[in-house]
Every structure is written in C-alpha cells, then in structure tokens.
Write a protein that holds these residues in place. Structure first.
Motif, PDB file in Angstrom:
ATOM      1  N   LEU A  76     -51.002 -35.382 -43.655  1.00 18.24           N
ATOM      2  CA  LEU A  76     -50.599 -34.778 -42.640  1.00 18.24           C
ATOM      3  C   LEU A  76     -51.074 -35.003 -41.384  1.00 18.24           C
ATOM      4  CD1 LEU A  76     -49.827 -32.575 -44.826  1.00 18.24           C
ATOM      5  CD2 LEU A  76     -49.701 -31.064 -43.104  1.00 18.24           C
ATOM      6  N   LEU A  77     -52.460 -35.520 -41.221  1.00 15.97           N
ATOM      7  CA  LEU A  77     -53.097 -35.883 -40.106  1.00 15.97           C
ATOM      8  C   LEU A  77     -52.680 -37.375 -39.565  1.00 15.97           C
ATOM      9  CD1 LEU A  77     -55.165 -34.327 -38.755  1.00 15.97           C
ATOM     10  CD2 LEU A  77     -56.762 -35.681 -39.804  1.00 15.97           C
ATOM     11  N   ALA A  78     -52.187 -38.103 -40.759  1.00 14.95           N
ATOM     12  CA  ALA A  78     -51.866 -39.528 -40.520  1.00 14.95           C
ATOM     13  C   ALA A  78     -50.373 -39.630 -39.992  1.00 14.95           C
ATOM     14  CB  ALA A  78     -52.058 -40.464 -41.620  1.00 14.95           C
ATOM     15  N   ALA A  79     -49.551 -39.004 -40.517  1.00 15.11           N
ATOM     16  CA  ALA A  79     -48.098 -38.958 -40.374  1.00 15.11           C
ATOM     17  C   ALA A  79     -48.173 -38.206 -38.823  1.00 15.11           C
ATOM     18  CB  ALA A  79     -47.285 -37.906 -41.430  1.00 15.11           C
ATOM     19  N   GLY A  80     -48.731 -37.168 -38.505  1.00 15.54           N
ATOM     20  CA  GLY A  80     -48.766 -36.278 -37.384  1.00 15.54           C
ATOM     21  C   GLY A  80     -49.098 -37.429 -36.152  1.00 15.54           C
ATOM     22  N   ALA A  81     -50.205 -37.893 -36.343  1.00 15.43           N
ATOM     23  CA  ALA A  81     -50.711 -38.864 -35.316  1.00 15.43           C
ATOM     24  C   ALA A  81     -49.884 -39.742 -35.097  1.00 15.43           C
ATOM     25  CB  ALA A  81     -52.154 -39.196 -35.379  1.00 15.43           C
ATOM     26  N   CYS A  82     -49.317 -40.663 -36.100  1.00 19.13           N
ATOM     27  CA  CYS A  82     -48.365 -41.716 -35.900  1.00 19.13           C
ATOM     28  C   CYS A  82     -47.225 -41.023 -35.196  1.00 19.13           C
ATOM     29  CB  CYS A  82     -47.948 -42.220 -37.142  1.00 19.13           C
ATOM     30  SG  CYS A  82     -49.312 -43.257 -37.802  1.00 19.13           S
ATOM     31  N   SER A  83     -46.706 -39.966 -35.929  1.00 13.72           N
ATOM     32  CA  SER A  83     -45.311 -39.436 -34.918  1.00 13.72           C
ATOM     33  C   SER A  83     -45.542 -39.284 -33.613  1.00 13.72           C
ATOM     34  CB  SER A  83     -45.127 -38.254 -35.751  1.00 13.72           C
ATOM     35  OG  SER A  83     -44.773 -38.340 -37.038  1.00 13.72           O
ATOM     36  N   ALA A  84     -46.702 -38.806 -33.153  1.00 19.85           N
ATOM     37  CA  ALA A  84     -47.195 -38.292 -31.921  1.00 19.85           C
ATOM     38  C   ALA A  84     -46.926 -39.726 -30.867  1.00 19.85           C
ATOM     39  CB  ALA A  84     -48.522 -37.423 -31.670  1.00 19.85           C
ATOM     40  N   LEU A  85     -47.854 -40.711 -31.575  1.00 17.45           N
ATOM     41  CA  LEU A  85     -47.774 -41.912 -30.679  1.00 17.45           C
ATOM     42  C   LEU A  85     -46.373 -42.337 -30.403  1.00 17.45           C
ATOM     43  CD1 LEU A  85     -49.681 -43.863 -29.369  1.00 17.45           C
ATOM     44  CD2 LEU A  85     -50.000 -45.193 -31.166  1.00 17.45           C
ATOM     45  N   PHE A  86     -45.769 -42.687 -31.727  1.00 19.61           N
ATOM     46  CA  PHE A  86     -44.346 -43.502 -31.667  1.00 19.61           C
ATOM     47  C   PHE A  86     -43.438 -42.727 -30.804  1.00 19.61           C
ATOM     48  CE2 PHE A  86     -45.972 -46.377 -34.939  1.00 19.61           C
ATOM     49  CZ  PHE A  86     -45.009 -47.159 -34.716  1.00 19.61           C
ATOM     50  N   GLY A  87     -43.420 -41.227 -30.991  1.00 17.83           N
ATOM     51  CA  GLY A  87     -42.499 -40.258 -30.281  1.00 17.83           C
ATOM     52  C   GLY A  87     -42.683 -40.669 -28.774  1.00 17.83           C
ATOM     53  N   ALA A  88     -44.098 -40.423 -28.403  1.00 16.34           N
ATOM     54  CA  ALA A  88     -44.414 -40.397 -26.880  1.00 16.34           C
ATOM     55  C   ALA A  88     -44.293 -41.865 -26.190  1.00 16.34           C
ATOM     56  CB  ALA A  88     -45.904 -40.071 -26.647  1.00 16.34           C
ATOM     57  N   LEU A  89     -44.429 -42.865 -27.086  1.00 15.15           N
ATOM     58  CA  LEU A  89     -44.062 -44.196 -26.249  1.00 15.15           C
ATOM     59  C   LEU A  89     -42.867 -44.527 -26.316  1.00 15.15           C
ATOM     60  CD1 LEU A  89     -45.336 -46.868 -25.549  1.00 15.15           C
ATOM     61  CD2 LEU A  89     -45.358 -47.435 -27.912  1.00 15.15           C
ATOM     62  N   ARG A  90     -42.026 -43.902 -27.382  1.00 17.64           N
ATOM     63  CA  ARG A  90     -40.277 -44.410 -27.364  1.00 17.64           C
ATOM     64  C   ARG A  90     -39.883 -43.474 -25.988  1.00 17.64           C
ATOM     65  NH1 ARG A  90     -36.078 -44.411 -32.059  1.00 17.64           N
ATOM     66  NH2 ARG A  90     -34.448 -44.551 -30.424  1.00 17.64           N
ATOM     67  N   ALA A  91     -40.455 -42.268 -25.991  1.00 18.29           N
ATOM     68  CA  ALA A  91     -39.904 -41.369 -24.615  1.00 18.29           C
ATOM     69  C   ALA A  91     -39.969 -42.419 -23.497  1.00 18.29           C
ATOM     70  CB  ALA A  91     -40.725 -40.278 -24.787  1.00 18.29           C
ATOM     71  N   ASN A  92     -41.065 -43.076 -23.566  1.00 18.01           N
ATOM     72  CA  ASN A  92     -41.097 -44.058 -22.061  1.00 18.01           C
ATOM     73  C   ASN A  92     -40.285 -45.028 -22.122  1.00 18.01           C
ATOM     74  OD1 ASN A  92     -43.381 -43.144 -20.373  1.00 18.01           O
ATOM     75  ND2 ASN A  92     -44.372 -42.773 -22.187  1.00 18.01           N
ATOM     76  N   MET A  93     -39.365 -45.445 -23.201  1.00 16.39           N
ATOM     77  CA  MET A  93     -38.563 -46.594 -23.082  1.00 16.39           C
ATOM     78  C   MET A  93     -37.184 -46.161 -23.059  1.00 16.39           C
ATOM     79  SD  MET A  93     -40.617 -49.101 -23.778  1.00 16.39           S
ATOM     80  CE  MET A  93     -42.399 -48.667 -23.682  1.00 16.39           C
ATOM     81  N   GLU A  94     -36.694 -44.877 -23.222  1.00 13.49           N
ATOM     82  CA  GLU A  94     -35.404 -44.650 -23.414  1.00 13.49           C
ATOM     83  C   GLU A  94     -34.859 -44.479 -22.022  1.00 13.49           C
ATOM     84  OE1 GLU A  94     -33.964 -44.829 -26.055  1.00 13.49           O
ATOM     85  OE2 GLU A  94     -35.394 -45.196 -27.205  1.00 13.49           O
ATOM     86  N   GLY A  95     -33.647 -44.692 -21.966  1.00 14.70           N
ATOM     87  CA  GLY A  95     -32.739 -44.556 -20.647  1.00 14.70           C
ATOM     88  C   GLY A  95     -31.942 -43.258 -20.458  1.00 14.70           C
TER      89      GLY A  95
END
Lengths: 319, 674, 222
Positions: free
Chosen positions: B274-293
């Motif tokens: 859970l820790l691994a899936a959660g941390a990866c989700s947090a990073l990927f989600g937040a990074l993608r939020a910076n790229m979307e238009g």
C-alpha cells in the motif's frame, strides 16, 4: 512568572529578528564586497533602502488584480509567524509549542505561493517564468528538508523545534555522521530557498538568470519594501534555524533572567556572524549554475538526507 | 437511524424512477437535484448523529439477498461507514446544489444521478459482502451511464468504454476477494468474516485482489488510466462526486477489507504494497497534474495524488498495527480519514469551480482562459481557497491532514525492520515531493485561469456565474476553511472510525483544539496559527499604511521595458505571456522526461522565413504503453483464437460443452473430497 | 564503545566525511574538481588513520597516515594534474550515465553495503561494524565511478577512491600488520604508474582518453 518571561522573550525575539533581518543582508553584501576588493555599501544600506521604498507609492500595472495588493502582506505575515517560532537568544518562548518544523515548511510554502501568484498576476513573460522555476526548485528542496526533519525526529522523537534544540544541546548525542550529512543537506536547501548563488543571484537583474527577482519586476513602493523585507526575514530565519539546530549552545534556558539573555544574545550574534561570513565566502568562491543543474544540486541534498536517515537507522538498530 | 438510512436510499430509487417518468419536463432537473440535495443532507445528518450520539448496534436485515446463502442482506452503520457517509453527504449536497444552479444537461443524465448516490450509500452501509458488492456495482454502472451521457463526442465514448473496463476489473477482483474470505468463514455477513481471518496464501491473495480491485476504482497507479479520461467527460457536478466521493468509497472498501475483515493480526509487511502504490500514485498524479492543459484533467490527476496520500496512510496503519504500535496506528488512521474528508470537500469545490469557469468563460483549456479574477471574483475566491487547501498551505484543511500524514511517516522508523524503515523514508521523500508538486500544479492552474492577461476572445466576455452556483461554490469553500481550523474536533468525531481501523483502544491523535503526534511532543495548533497569521497581517498592514499613506497608482505594465503591444492586440501579445506548456517546462525537463516520457519538439524557421515557428510538448503516461497496450494486444490475440471456435463442427461444439461439464463435476468432486 | 564517546564519534565522522567525498566525486562535472576531491579524501583518510593510531595505541598506523598523506593527498593528485596539463585534455567530465542516476545508484549501493555488512558482522564491536559499512560503501562508490565515467583519468580516480576505502577498512581493524599496509601502498603506486602509461598510450593511439574508443579494438594483437 514563567509565562510573563515567555511573553517578554517572545516579544524581544520578534523585535530582534525584525531589526536584524535587513542588517544581516547588509552585512553579507558588505562582506562580499570586501572579499571582491570593493569598499561596499554600509551594512545599514538595506535599512535605508526600506525606509526610502516605504515612502514611495506603489505603481501597479493596469490589469493587476487584488492579488498584487494583498500578497505582499500575506507573505510578510507568514514569514513573520515562521520567524517568531525559531528560537534565537533564548529557549522557552511563548510560541515554542507552535514551532513545528513541518509547520515552518508550510508557512514558507505559503509565502512562496504568494510570491509566485504576484509573479503571474500581470501576465508578463518574466513573472511566469520566475514563478514556474521557483515552484520547480521547491519540488526538490521540500523532500530534502523533510528528510532532514526525519533525521531530527529520529534523534529527538519530535518535530518541535524547541524540543529538538533542547535535545541536541543536552542529549549527549555526540558527533553523528548523520547530523553532518543532514547539515550539508540543510545548507543546500537554505541556499536554494533564499535564492542565493549558485541557485539564483540576489544581485542580478539580468533576466535570464534570475528567479526570485523575476517575480518582483512589477512591484514597487511599499510593496517592494515588504518583499525585500520578507526576503531578508527568510534569510534570517534559515540562518537562525541552522544555528538553533546544529549549534544550539549558548542560548539562555527557559525561564532565565536578563543576564542569561544578554549572554545568549552575544552567542547568537556570534553564530550569525560566522554564518554570514561563511555565506559570503561561499558566494564569492562559486559561480552561478545553469538553471537545469539546480535539480542535480538539490537532488544531491535529497540523497544526502536520505543517506543520513539510512545511517541513523543502522545506528539505532545497533544501540 | 438505519430505517432512516434505508428510507433515504429508497427515496433515491424513487427519484430515479421519477426522473425517467418526468423525462423532458422542464422541472425534472430541479426535482431530481433538489431531492438529491435533501437526501444528501439527510445522509450527512444521519452520519453526524451516529458519530456524535452513538451508532446503532444491531444491523437491519433486508428482505432481499442471495438465495440459499443463508442470510438476508444486512445494513449497518459502524464508525467507518458513518465517517464515509458523512463525506458522501457533504459532497453530494454540494454537487446537487451546483447542479440545481447550473444549466441543465441532457435529460438522460438525470436518472443515473440518484442511483449513483444510492449505490455509494448502499456500499457504505452494507454489513455483508453481497450488499456491499451490489452497491459497488450499482455505483460503477450509474457513474458509467453519467460518463457516457454526452456520447456524441468520440472521446467521451472512448472514456466511457475505458471506464467500464476498469469498473469491470474492479468487480472481477473484489468478488473473488470476498469469495476467498467467505470460503474460510462460511457466511457472507461481516461478523462471520471477521471471526475467521484468512491465513497463508489466502491472506496474500486477498491482499493482492483487494489492492487491485479497490485500486482500479480509486485510481491507484498503475490502474489510474481511466481517471484523467472519465472526469472531463462527465458533467462537472458528476466529476466532483466521482472524484470527491466515489474514489473514497473504493478506499473505504479497501480499508474495510484489509483493516477490518482480515482481522487485526496480519503482519506488518502488509503495509508495504500500500505504501509503495500510494507513494507512486502521489508522485505520478502530482507530476501529471503539472503537465496537463485541461482544468478537469489536471484536477483528476491531482485526485490520483491525493488517493495516493490516503493509501500511504492506510498502509502505515497496517504496518503500525502489525508492529503493535497502537498510538501510531491511530495517528495514521486519523491522517487517512481526515485527508479523505478534506480532499472530498476541496476537490468537490475545485471540480465545481472548473464547471463554473467552463460555464462562465466557455472553456476548460488553460490556454483559452486567463485574467478571470476580474470578471469572476467570487469564483476566483472559492478557487483560491480550494487550491490553497490542495497545495496544503496552512491553516487550510489540506495542511492539517498532510501534517498528520507526514508525522505518521516520520514515525515509520519505529517499526523495527530496517527494510521497512528505508521504505518509509523513501515514501516520506516521495510524499513531500508530491506535496510540493501539487502546490506547483495548483499555482499553475490558478495563475493561468484567473491571473494574467486574457488568452481568448471568449474569455474576454466571461461573466460571473448565477447566484445559486456561486452559493454552491462558497459552501464547500467555507467548509474547507472550517475543516482547516477545527481538524481536532473532526478527529474527535472520527473516533469510532479510528477505533475500527486502528483497534478498539485507539484514541484520536488530538488534544483539545490541537493535533498531536509522538506522545504529544509535536503539536499543530491550527487556530493559533490562523490567529497569528491574521494578527500579524493586520499589524503589518496597519504599520505599513501608517508609514506610507499614499494611494496605489495605476500605470502601464513595466515588464522590463518591453514595448507595448500593437493596437490590433487589445489584450497584449498572447505569445508574450507563459502558457500552459511554458509553465510546465521546468518540471517537464527536470522530472517529466524520465518519469512520464515527456518530449518537446521545437520547429524554428530559417531567418527570413515568415511562417511561424512551432513548439509542442507531449507527455505519455507509462501505464498506457506498459500496461494497457500489451493488454489490448492480448485481448486481440485471445479474441482471434476464440474466433476459431466458431469453425468447429457440431460434434466439436457438443464436445466442448461436455468437456466443460465433466471438468466442473471433477472439480466439485475434488473440492468436496478435499 | 558506542555513541557519545569521543573516539567512536570522531572515527565515525571521518568515515562519514570520506563517504561524503565519494559522493562529491560522483557529483562533480569538472575533472580538476574531481582531483581536488580525491586529494581531500586522501587527507581525511590520513586523519582517520592517525586517529586510529592514537586510539588503538598503534604507532605503525601513524606511518600509514603519513604514507596516505604523502601519496594520496599530495603526490597522486599532483601527478594527475600534470597528466591533465600534458595531455591538454577536455576539462569536463564525460559520463556514461547521467549525474542524477549515478547518485541514485550510489545511494542504493550504500544501502546494499549496510545491509550486507550488518548481518555478517553481528557480534563484532559497533565501531568496526559501522566503519566497515562506510568503508565498503566507499569501495563500491569508487567502483561505480570507474564504471560510469568514460574518461581514463576519472577511472584512475575511481580506482584510487576505491583503494582509499580499502585502507579505511584496514585501519579500522585493530592489529592489522604494517606489512600489509606497505604492500598495499606500494601496489597502488605501481598501479598508478601503469595507469599513467596506459593513458599515454591510448592518447597517442586514439588522440583521446575516452576508453570507449578501445572497444572496437578488443582482441587485436593476438
């Protein structure tokens, strides 16, 4: 009685920080000038600048919104609250229970967001560029800071700044490799957060190299005064933070009298002087790096902090 | 109380029927959404009453259920259910209120909306596996119908298709997970399941299936691909509800399965996936939020990030409980529950803001908006509150739960195993990075939509939204501020839920008005911080204005002496202010290249060539190429092979059925014998 | 001996500083800065050896310290500098793996070293265990540097740094005979000479010190 002492210490502390902040900036500038063979402006010059700027009326761009008018006050207030929580000459201030390191990071983030909003308010190329870069740097600085906090939390069992300082002072922790690594990481983060060389140049107005100043291009008058004062407060905060955590010696204990305060003040001034000198030497000796090298610089800090925590896991496993 | 809950659910069903009956009647939308508003408030009231005054002990049996399974369907309300029901009530009320004020959508989108709410409520209130899955599937299907409501556009159809696929995956994983539990317990109701916790391979299988099933519905990496597609396709109030409530319901199922039904004796390493899936989700989600238009895609990505935070907290609860660290488990449980509620409220607010902006300024694209703070001041204020909370700035709600989460992560080293300690330290770094990325994404979104200069003629004609819509924005904004100021009171309310997650002896990590951690050594006093901020703001304002009395002047923009735009560009040259791709550029180069496969193409014309240059930036989610594309190829090849079955002779077909029958009988004999 | 006692703390600190410098060697982009880092690492190694000599009351360790100071901190860096000047080579580091990834790999290697050393040395004094973990990390980082840098000079630096780690491990263990130290030191000098000749040779042949140019010529001359 203890409460009264805490209130008095708190008020004196805030006054000291407010008075010292512009002076500190002036001292660093003066030291740098001397090292570069210039005579340099008096250390009081930032105070004079603030005085002059405060007299002037701000001119806002025609399409500036309320954000430009409110943000300087918000950023200044956030920095002031943050700086009020970092102990200087004495421990046991009124706000000691509030002074949590994660909260400190949050307050600094609040000030940073206010600054970045101002950068984007008018819709100029430089403002947006500076805002984007500032936020990107914080993406690397924040985890490094948090991992340093992890190191402190393991050693002191808390994230409260006053308690951490007390533990490091009396706890007999000895010299720890982890703390040395964490100190390196904290220094790196401090350099980046305060927009100093090699991350950013506080003295430049060359557009392509600046980050912090780029967001302030449209500010003037009292707004600019507030921003400059806020930047000075932030520098003071970081230096005081480093002193409070890594050199917690000499500060007056909670509930001490005025004599101990004076001694603590002398010790604090000495520590700040040494830190200013170190900063000036470092900035004179090194060149500004390319913007896209900064993630490497901060990433190294992040890894060092991780290493510090990992080594600490080992030694807590041993002890 | 349970009767009231049942009544609310039945009323929602009646509303759906009424919506079908009313059809294209002009008042249909008002009736349905008004009814949903009232019932949502009822849910919230019931949950508050349950949490504050005491929860019903005995479950309520319903006259429906699986035939022969021995038990009827049960409804019950324990602390965990009540907490999530409160979240459902609050977000449902805000979304319904917005839908009342917003322009009506197509009539076919009306009936599924009450059903969607009813499905979530059934799932939350269920006290046996069958009812829970029934509610879960009802929720999935109703929300699919809402995503597909606007099916004229091809991309909405594609989004709905993919959404259905992931919903089916979630169901396909959760049914066997409950089946494995029930096989050991011999019954479907939760008390029976709790009495026989799984062991050995069965426990590991339940963990994997629950993580995949609930993760697919909640949007955990790598099963998140539907979220950024489905949220923009649905109407704004539906995407608010999907993001604010539905993903939390999926996390509720995860928590219910792993933390409650699997018993308190599972080992500490259960927290690591859970820790691994959660941390990866947090990073990927937040990074993608910076790229979307697109504002809604951006917010959907930020949802992935926050789901990651909650999952990290749940993983920590599992780990701490497995290592017999009761108070820390309570700390992590408090972080998970509080963040679920806070995120539910502020994300609802932000999706409604995105809807209001699309309504008032005609676009969701960041590159077509700008400067809306002048035309839409109330929306801008609500957006600022929501985005500051999403950027976890003190003293708003996001910071309070983030503080608890970070404190729990910083205590992760107390689990004695060095492997877990390193994982927890890495998760700390990733969560902190994700929080900073979220702040960057929110700044980018607010700056591009509300600040700067106008980027398109349509945005120049933007108007503030009508009063009811504004009210629907101010309600969650006010709640966000309140939740930020009184998190300790909310944790006090959440005490029964924390007891479910962290063990009956667990106390909420709060003392008075302060959040506490580490045996009370670390505290966060939101009211004190807010008071100090306001006091110093007022003092600084007063002192500065006394020293500097002149009024603010207005003048042309300075911009380093850049020349004024030509007269045919009344809003300035649009190219001279950063756009969505430009604001994303530093992070795209620093992190996007390695994590999201982001690329930039620059087309520079030769000197003298009058054609414009061109700059384009793309980012590809690795789950598309790494997970979905191979799966699609697999599907095609399986389908191709299955086609061959059609060419069998009649004897062959019969033989196939006969073989299946014999095989099943043999399986039965083996199972009965063993 | 444990934390809070001066002998342990100082030894620990020296080990940590060497590890830190290994990371700086990986991080630096300019060849001269890398050589400076190597010199500082050598000086710290000398301090560590001297400190161990004082703590353990073993005078032969002072000799080790002297050798380390003379060879590692002065002679070898000087020789490398001369080499650079004579070859007038490019001053920037040419990496086969980016700076960021190699730093991450470095942290992973340190974690590996810790995980390996701690279980197998259970029962040994704490100071030796941790020093061993740090020393093994330095060795692994040196090796990593040799793998991830294309420039022959930097490969030599990696080798030297690796050898620094070995000596750090040796001085931490009480009762290491002097002859081992001396022979290692002699070996290193020989290796340096060989490496220098090697660098000159490839420079003459290929007009570059990029060792990847050697790959196409593998197996020639047989």
């Amino acid at each position: 009685m203890l409460l009264l002492g805490a209130v008095v210490v708190q008020l004196l502390h805030v006054a000291l920080m407010l008075a010292a902040a512009p002076l500190l900036v002036g001292v660093v500038r003066w030291l740098k000038a001397r090292m570069q063979g210039r005579r340099g402006a008096s250390p009081l010059q930032p105070w004079r600048d603030l005085e002059k700027l405060l007299r002037k009326r701000p001119v806002l761009a025609a399409n500036a919104s309320l954000v430009s008018e409110v943000a300087p006050y918000v950023a200044f207030a956030a920095s002031l609250v943050a700086v009020a929580c970092v102990p200087s000459f004495s421990r046991g201030m009124l706000l000691a229970p509030v002074g949590d390191l994660i909260l400190l990071a949050g307050l600094l983030a609040l000030a940073r967001m206010a600054l970045a909003l101002v950068g984007m308010d008018v819709g100029t190329a430089f403002g947006g560029l500076g805002a984007a870069r500032e936020m990107s740097f914080s993406v690397f600085a924040e985890p490094a800071l948090l991992l340093c906090v992890l190191t402190f939390a393991i050693l002191a069992g808390t994230t409260n700044l006053d308690l951490i300082a007390a533990t490091f002072r009396d706890g007999g922790l000895g010299l720890r490799v982890s703390l040395a690594l964490a100190a390196m990481a904290m220094l790196t983060v401090a350099v980046a957060e305060n927009a100093r060389i090699p991350v950013d140049n506080p003295a430049t107005h060359l557009e392509l190299t600046m980050v912090h100043e780029a967001m302030l291009l449209e500010s003037s008058g009292r707004h600019l005064a507030l921003w400059e004062y806020q930047a000075a407060l932030k520098l003071t905060l970081w230096l005081a933070l480093l002193a409070a955590i890594f050199v917690p010696f000499g500060a007056a204990p909670a509930g001490a009298g005025p004599l101990a305060w004076v001694l603590g003040l002398a010790a604090w001034l000495l520590k700040m002087g040494v830190l200013c000198l170190a900063l000036a030497v470092f900035e004179s000796a090194i060149a500004k790096m390319r913007v896209f090298r900064v993630p490497e610089f901060l990433g190294a800090a992040l890894l060092l902090a991780l290493l510090a925590a990992a080594l600490l896991f080992v030694s807590t496993g041993l002890a | 109380m349970l009767t009231g809950l049942l009544l609310c659910i039945l009323l929602l069903g009646l509303l759906a029927l009424a919506a079908v009956g009313l059809g294209r009647h002009p008042l249909a939308g008002r009736v349905v959404h008004g009814g949903c508003l009232a019932i949502s408030l009822g849910f919230a009231g019931l949950a508050l009453a349950g949490l504050g005054l005491g929860l019903p002990e005995a479950p309520l049996a319903l006259p429906i259920g699986l035939p022969g399974a021995g038990a009827a369907s049960l409804l019950a309300l324990d602390g965990l259910s009540a907490w999530f029901l409160l979240l459902l009530g609050v977000t449902g009320a805000c979304a319904s209120l917005y839908a009342l004020g917003a322009p009506a959508g197509p009539p076919r989108s009306l009936p599924p909306f009450p059903l969607f709410l009813a499905g979530m409520a059934i799932c939350l209130a269920a006290a046996d596996a069958f009812t829970l899955l029934l509610g879960f599937e009802l929720m999935s299907l109703a929300s699919w119908a809402l995503v597909a409501a606007d099916h004229a556009e091809a991309e909405n159809r594609a989004a709905a298709r993919r959404y259905l696929m992931f919903a089916a995956l979630a169901g396909a994983c959760l049914v066997p997970a409950f089946g494995l539990l029930a096989a050991g317990a011999g019954g479907l109701d939760f008390t029976a399941l709790r009495a026989a916790p799984p062991e050995g391979w069965r426990a590991a299988a339940v963990l994997a299936l629950a993580l995949a099933g609930a993760g697919a519905k909640a949007g955990l990496v790598p099963l998140h691909a539907w979220l950024p597609l489905a949220h923009p396709a649905a109407p704004s109030h539906v995407s608010a509800l999907m993001s604010g409530a539905m993903t939390k319901v999926a996390l509720y199922v995860l928590a219910r399965l792993l933390l409650d039904l699997c018993g308190p004796l599972q080992p500490a390493w259960w927290g690591v996936p859970l820790l691994a899936a959660g941390a990866c989700s947090a990073l990927f989600g937040a990074l993608r939020a910076n790229m979307e238009g697109d504002t809604k895609v951006l917010l959907a990505c930020s949802t992935i990030e926050n789901i990651g935070f909650i999952t990290v907290a749940l993983g920590l609860v599992l780990a701490f409980r497995g290592a017999d660290l009761g108070p820390l488990a309570a700390l992590a449980a408090g972080a998970a529950l509080l963040h679920a509620l806070n995120h539910g409220v502020f994300k609802t607010l932000l999706f409604l803001v995105a809807g209001a902006v699309a309504h008032g300024a005609g676009s969701r694209k960041l590159d077509r908006l700008g400067g809306l703070i002048h035309a839409m001041p109330v929306t801008a204020l609500a957006a600022l509150v929501g985005m500051a909370a999403a950027a976890s700035l003190p003293p708003l709600s996001g910071f309070a739960s983030e503080w608890l989460l970070l404190e729990a992560l910083l205590a992760g080293w107390r689990v004695g195993d060095i492997g877990f300690q390193v994982v927890a330290a890495a998760a700390t770094a990733l969560v902190a990075m994700a929080a900073a990325l979220a702040a960057a994404a929110m700044l980018r979104c607010f700056g591009l939509v509300f600040l700067g200069r106008i980027r398109s003629p349509r945005a120049a004609g933007a108007e503030e939204v009508p009063r009811l819509e504004r009210l629907s924005l101010l309600l969650p904004a006010g709640l966000t501020v309140l939740l930020g100021l009184f998190p300790a009171a909310m944790l006090g309310l959440a005490a029964p839920a924390i007891a479910v997650l962290a063990g009956p002896a667990a106390l909420p990590p709060a003392r008075g008005l302060a959040l506490t951690a580490g045996e009370g050594a670390s505290t966060y006093l939101p009211l004190a911080v807010a008071g100090l901020l306001v006091a110093s703001l007022v003092t600084v304002w007063f002192l500065v204005r006394r020293r500097s009395t002149g009024a603010t002047l207005r003048g042309p923009v300075w911009n380093c002496g850049f020349i004024d735009p030509p007269p045919w560009l009344p809003f300035g040259d649009p190219l001279s202010q950063p756009g969505a791709a430009g604001m994303a550029q530093p992070l795209r180069r620093m992190l996007g290249g390695s994590l999201l496969g982001a690329t930039e193409t620059v087309l520079m014309r030769a000197p003298g060539d009058p054609r414009p240059g061109h700059y384009a930036a793309q980012a590809a989610d690795p789950s598309e190429a790494g997970l979905l594309a191979p799966l699609a190829r697999l599907r095609d090849s399986v389908a191709g092979r299955a086609e061959r079955l059609r060419e069998l002779t009649i004897r062959g077909c019969l033989g196939l059925s006969f073989g299946t029958l014999v095989g099943l009988l043999a399986l039965l004999a083996w199972l009965e014998g063993g | 001996m444990s934390f809070g006692q001066l002998p342990y703390d100082v030894a620990h600190l020296f080990g940590g500083a060497m590890l830190l410098l290994s990371f700086m060697l990986l991080y630096q982009r300019r060849v001269t800065a890398v050589i400076n880092g190597l010199a500082i690492q050598g000086a710290i190694l000398a301090c560590a050896a001297g400190w161990q000599g004082w703590v353990q009351g073993a005078p032969q360790l002072y000799l080790t310290a002297l050798i380390a100071l003379a060879a590692k901190a002065v002679l070898i860096p000087l020789a490398l500098r001369v080499l650079i000047r004579r070859l007038a080579m490019d001053r920037t580091v040419d990496t086969a793996m980016g700076i960021g990834p190699s730093l991450i790999a470095g942290v992973a290697l340190v974690a590996l070293a810790i995980l390996v050393v701690l279980p197998i040395t259970a029962g040994v004094r704490a100071i030796a265990r941790e020093d061993l973990a740090l020393a093994l990390s330095v060795v692994l980082l040196g090796m990593l540097m040799m793998i991830t840098r294309r420039n022959a000079i930097l490969q030599v630096v990696g080798l030297m740094s690796m050898e620094n780690g070995l000596i750090l491990a040796a001085v931490g263990v009480a009762g290491m005979p002097l002859v081992v130290e001396l022979s290692t030191a002699a070996l290193v000098m020989v290796v340096l000479v060989v490496a220098g000749v090697f660098v000159f040779q490839i420079r003459e042949r290929f007009d570059s010190v990029d060792v990847s140019l050697l790959d196409p010529h593998r197996g020639e001359g047989r």
